[in-house]
Write an enzyme that holds these catalytic residues in place. Structure first.
Site, PDB file in Angstrom:
ATOM      1  N   HIS B 279       0.814  -1.216   0.000  1.00 11.62           N
ATOM      2  CA  HIS B 279       0.000   0.000   0.000  1.00 11.62           C
ATOM      3  C   HIS B 279       0.848   1.267   0.000  1.00 11.62           C
ATOM      4  O   HIS B 279       1.818   1.388   0.749  1.00 11.62           O
ATOM      5  CB  HIS B 279      -1.046   0.009   1.115  1.00 11.62           C
ATOM      6  CG  HIS B 279      -0.510  -0.008   2.514  1.00 11.62           C
ATOM      7  ND1 HIS B 279      -0.135   1.141   3.165  1.00 11.62           N
ATOM      8  CD2 HIS B 279      -0.316  -1.020   3.384  1.00 11.62           C
ATOM      9  CE1 HIS B 279       0.268   0.824   4.392  1.00 11.62           C
ATOM     10  NE2 HIS B 279       0.181  -0.478   4.550  1.00 11.62           N
ATOM     11  N   ASP B 291       6.244   0.486   6.685  1.00 13.85           N
ATOM     12  CA  ASP B 291       4.785   0.335   6.516  1.00 13.85           C
ATOM     13  C   ASP B 291       4.248   1.456   5.653  1.00 13.85           C
ATOM     14  O   ASP B 291       3.877   2.502   6.173  1.00 13.85           O
ATOM     15  CB  ASP B 291       4.120   0.321   7.898  1.00 13.85           C
ATOM     16  CG  ASP B 291       2.652  -0.010   7.827  1.00 13.85           C
ATOM     17  OD1 ASP B 291       2.184  -0.453   6.765  1.00 13.85           O
ATOM     18  OD2 ASP B 291       1.965   0.178   8.840  1.00 13.85           O
ATOM     19  N   GLU B 325      -4.813   1.926   2.640  1.00 17.72           N
ATOM     20  CA  GLU B 325      -4.949   0.737   3.489  1.00 17.72           C
ATOM     21  C   GLU B 325      -5.150   1.144   4.937  1.00 17.72           C
ATOM     22  O   GLU B 325      -5.912   0.529   5.665  1.00 17.72           O
ATOM     23  CB  GLU B 325      -3.688  -0.143   3.373  1.00 17.72           C
ATOM     24  CG  GLU B 325      -3.815  -1.524   4.045  1.00 17.72           C
ATOM     25  CD  GLU B 325      -3.345  -1.537   5.508  1.00 17.72           C
ATOM     26  OE1 GLU B 325      -3.626  -2.528   6.197  1.00 17.72           O
ATOM     27  OE2 GLU B 325      -2.711  -0.561   5.961  1.00 17.72           O
ATOM     28  N   GLU B 326      -4.433   2.186   5.365  1.00 24.11           N
ATOM     29  CA  GLU B 326      -4.352   2.482   6.801  1.00 24.11           C
ATOM     30  C   GLU B 326      -5.678   2.915   7.413  1.00 24.11           C
ATOM     31  O   GLU B 326      -5.986   2.540   8.544  1.00 24.11           O
ATOM     32  CB  GLU B 326      -3.286   3.560   7.072  1.00 24.11           C
ATOM     33  CG  GLU B 326      -1.853   3.130   6.767  1.00 24.11           C
ATOM     34  CD  GLU B 326      -1.348   2.019   7.694  1.00 24.11           C
ATOM     35  OE1 GLU B 326      -2.104   1.534   8.533  1.00 24.11           O
ATOM     36  OE2 GLU B 326      -0.175   1.630   7.543  1.00 24.11           O
ATOM     37  N   ASP B 353       3.218  -6.470   3.297  1.00 20.82           N
ATOM     38  CA  ASP B 353       2.828  -5.385   4.208  1.00 20.82           C
ATOM     39  C   ASP B 353       3.177  -5.741   5.650  1.00 20.82           C
ATOM     40  O   ASP B 353       2.402  -5.513   6.572  1.00 20.82           O
ATOM     41  CB  ASP B 353       1.331  -5.082   4.055  1.00 20.82           C
ATOM     42  CG  ASP B 353       0.888  -3.889   4.909  1.00 20.82           C
ATOM     43  OD1 ASP B 353       1.765  -3.081   5.294  1.00 20.82           O
ATOM     44  OD2 ASP B 353      -0.318  -3.770   5.193  1.00 20.82           O
ATOM     45  N   HIS B 423       3.853   2.579  12.575  1.00 22.26           N
ATOM     46  CA  HIS B 423       2.975   3.746  12.790  1.00 22.26           C
ATOM     47  C   HIS B 423       3.595   4.829  13.669  1.00 22.26           C
ATOM     48  O   HIS B 423       2.871   5.636  14.258  1.00 22.26           O
ATOM     49  CB  HIS B 423       1.637   3.324  13.418  1.00 22.26           C
ATOM     50  CG  HIS B 423       0.821   2.415  12.567  1.00 22.26           C
ATOM     51  ND1 HIS B 423      -0.395   1.910  12.954  1.00 22.26           N
ATOM     52  CD2 HIS B 423       1.049   1.913  11.322  1.00 22.26           C
ATOM     53  CE1 HIS B 423      -0.884   1.135  11.994  1.00 22.26           C
ATOM     54  NE2 HIS B 423      -0.024   1.116  11.002  1.00 22.26           N
TER      55      HIS B 423
END
Lengths: 467, 467
Positions: B279, B291, B325-326, B353, B423
């Site tokens: 993503h 990520d 995606e997130e 991912d 994140h």
């Protein structure tokens, strides 16, 4: 019917035994990940003590510290084993540059190789001959080499999956580069750092002059990979550029040092020994967190984790923190010499000296019968993603224990990042991940647990019974 | 005799085929490790573009950049697939402290969770109730919760080997914590970061209010693990301390964005599609290198590596860089919706991912027949230390393609370090190792190569023939 019951009870006991092994191994991993000591010990060893080159203050402090920590664990014995070690010192920082025309210079990052002599006072400045191998050097001969600095620039082979194999394919340049170039009258040697990554850190490591007379001994240094590329690129433009380097290292007299040893004495077979270890010395750049602080603290934690998990070893388990792996192997040789003199029966030795990264498995130096039996334990490791069981090298420090009977093994962690840090100033505590370190300690403990429980005598007997 | 010759020729062709597969896979790994593009692309995506939250300038720049780079590869088609995405913005930096007595404050590191509302102007200050789970919250009820800040402090379980499992066991606190606490009249929520390591980085991630009326929606933030421990420790000493926090995030209107798609059209079965993807969006802290910058550039390199290794796919191979995606999965849903509308036959989809760490294998979402056939390829991966072949989750973005026929798979890298960065503002380019990233790209390419060559129709047929 009786036979059936007998068979049934054997099956049950086999199953129970497997169950117990799985349970105990789970306990070991769980203890290491939730209640491990390895990371805290490494923090002290790396951050409070720092680098530990043989004969340095750091090395002596590491001996004291690890002895004290082992004493706190309530082992049956903790002692120091005296060993004389070489003392090489780096001296004032190295200094080097490329000179493209008089007074026009570009600094380059170098460090003296361990064991090298200093440059003459005021340094050495000369034209540079770039070669890719010792063989290429030999084809050039004295006419071309004499009075020059030889620049060994064969990179580690990037497409090898095992980075230690790539290291093995290059390290002759570092170890023997000066010895060979000195024979042809070179005035110095610069070696591309053994590093797969492009960066600015020069990586030291041991080199040797062999039997070369003093008159032919020349100073040798490592250059960072980025600056190896720079130097190579500048030479491609102009063969007449000079390189200057200055280094101030020297070899002093041997000094007293120690292996640090702790033991849990076996409850059933106290005269069968299992050794787990790493080396306490490190190079003087960085703080030796991966090489081999990680192996030291993991080995210490093996004995603690056995106790913590309620496992009472049948055999005597020793942690041995070897001194002087990097530039002499005196500790490993001493330990084996004493063991032999005392007639101690070492059945198994396990070394961790490949960095504190996620463990993948082990390489075993043993015969097929033992290896086949070890392979029967493979499934016990599967839940922990330990999958690599291959024949291969055990470890440098435990190497001298090799006698045709003792099984040797090395922990095999993921090797991809190892040479980013190896022997360089960035081999520091922050490069070690706590969980990865702890998984390694648990993986070692699990294997020691199995060797202790089943021994190698038993394994061989079983093998014979089967045949 | 004829039969023998026939059998012999089958055996030879089988052997040649295996030989070819091993050779091609070796070529793929070698190309990736010596001539890969993934790291260079990631450098640009991370360092030049930076974070790529849906609807942000970074996300749009990433769409442009990756489209341009795919166009340079000479694929058969490159296009943008429009998709509307949510746009949540963090606004001015968060600010938070613990107040032990009036005017005596200790700052704490927090960040708003994605999707959260802002605090009222001037922030929110209240007493704190620490709970370990949503269930514990429910037992306390409105009498205790009303007017308080709820502090969810259940840590990730350290003794799970797969860190994604530990994440799965905790993330309900982040996702539903505010939704549940809001029902009992809490005024705010602070959630311990989903991080196995003790450090100072708060980790964001998606949260939801479900169908909660606006009046019950309360602001929620993540707190770093170090400060979660600090807050918990201070609460143990004094339940009457206050926490203050201020955050300024808001949900704006949906905006136009895109999935980026490139295709090599199949030479024999152009209507059978294989998708490989990651993503393109990331959270706004850090630059989303692991990520999922890693998955993006690895997926792009799969198509390049196939070409580079001289492999002409029989089936159509698509790289899909999914948007959003997130915080929405709009890109994944859109891609599957369009594929279904067009009646495209997707035989296989592979997602990366889980970070750019050393690849260990794959998890497969498929039936037993396919899985058993895949397992026959296991030995082809052994030289690359790829050992993990298990049934499990494919990936969030490819999830909507699930239809009972399409085989889904996820790359499984080593997971130990992933949640150190996930994140958080330290998910940056320097945390990715070039070789580890390239090994992942090669591992994905090898699997795509095998699925392309053998298809799943062929696999099923073979299976039936055998039966």
């Amino acid at each position: 019917m009786k036979q059936l019951i007998f068979l049934f009870s054997i099956l049950i006991s086999l199953n129970l035994s497997a169950q117990t092994d799985a349970d105990n191994i789970k306990k070991i991993y769980s203890n290491s990940l939730t209640n491990g000591k390895s990371y805290e010990w490494l923090d002290h060893l790396s951050t409070q003590i720092g680098s530990r080159l043989s004969g340095s203050l750091g090395a002596e402090r590491a001996v004291e510290y690890t002895k004290e920590e082992l004493e706190k664990l309530g082992l049956d014995k903790v002692w120091l084993q005296p060993v004389m070690v070489p003392k090489w010192v780096r001296g004032a920082p190295e200094f080097a540059y490329i000179e493209t025309s008089p007074g026009v210079t570009t600094p380059i990052n170098i460090c003296a190789l361990g064991g090298s002599i200093a440059t003459p006072n005021g340094g050495v400045k000369a034209h540079v001959i770039e070669v890719k191998s010792l063989a290429e050097l030999a084809t050039l001969g004295e006419a071309i080499i004499k009075g020059k600095i030889v620049f060994y620039n064969r990179p580690m082979q990037a497409d090898l999956i095992n980075t230690f194999e790539a290291y093995g394919g290059c390290v002759d340049q570092r170890y023997a580069g000066a010895m060979e170039a000195g024979k042809y009258g070179a005035v110095g040697v610069i070696v591309r750092s053994m590093n797969l990554r492009m960066d600015d850190f020069p990586h030291t490591g041991s080199m040797s002059y062999g039997d070369l007379p003093n008159s032919q001994r020349i100073p040798s240094a490592a250059i960072s990979t980025n600056h190896a590329e720079l130097l190579s690129g500048m030479l491609a433009l102009d063969k007449k550029i000079n390189v200057f380097f200055s280094q101030n290292c020297q070899q002093l007299k041997d000094v007293q040092s120690y292996n640090v040893i702790g033991e849990i004495t076996g409850s059933e077979f106290p005269n069968e020994y299992i050794v787990v270890g790493g080396h306490l010395d490190s190079w003087d750049l960085g703080d030796g967190s991966h090489d081999d602080g990680a192996g030291v603290v993991q080995s210490m934690d093996v004995l603690r984790l056995l106790k913590e998990s309620g496992i009472k070893p049948k055999r005597s388990i020793r942690v041995v923190l070897f001194m002087n792996e990097e530039n002499g192997l005196r500790g490993g040789n001493k330990y084996a010499e004493v063991a032999k003199a005392k007639g101690e029966n070492h059945i198994f030795a396990l070394e961790s000296d490949s960095g504190g990264f996620t463990p993948r498995g082990f390489s075993f130096d043993c015969n097929d019968a033992v290896f086949n039996k070890v392979m029967q334990w493979e499934s016990l490791f599967k839940p922990y993603l330990i999958h690599y069981f291959e024949k291969g090298h055990g470890g440098a420090d435990i190497g001298p224990l090799k006698n045709g009977t003792t099984v040797l093994a090395g922990l095999v962690p993921d090797s991809q990042r190892y040479f980013d840090y190896h022997h360089a100033s960035n081999d520091t505590f922050d490069a070690v991940n706590k969980r990865e370190l702890e998984l390694g300690a648990a993986t070692m403990t699990a294997l020691v647990y199995l060797f202790d429980k089943y021994g190698i005598g038993t394994i061989s007997n079983k093998e014979e019974l089967k045949d």
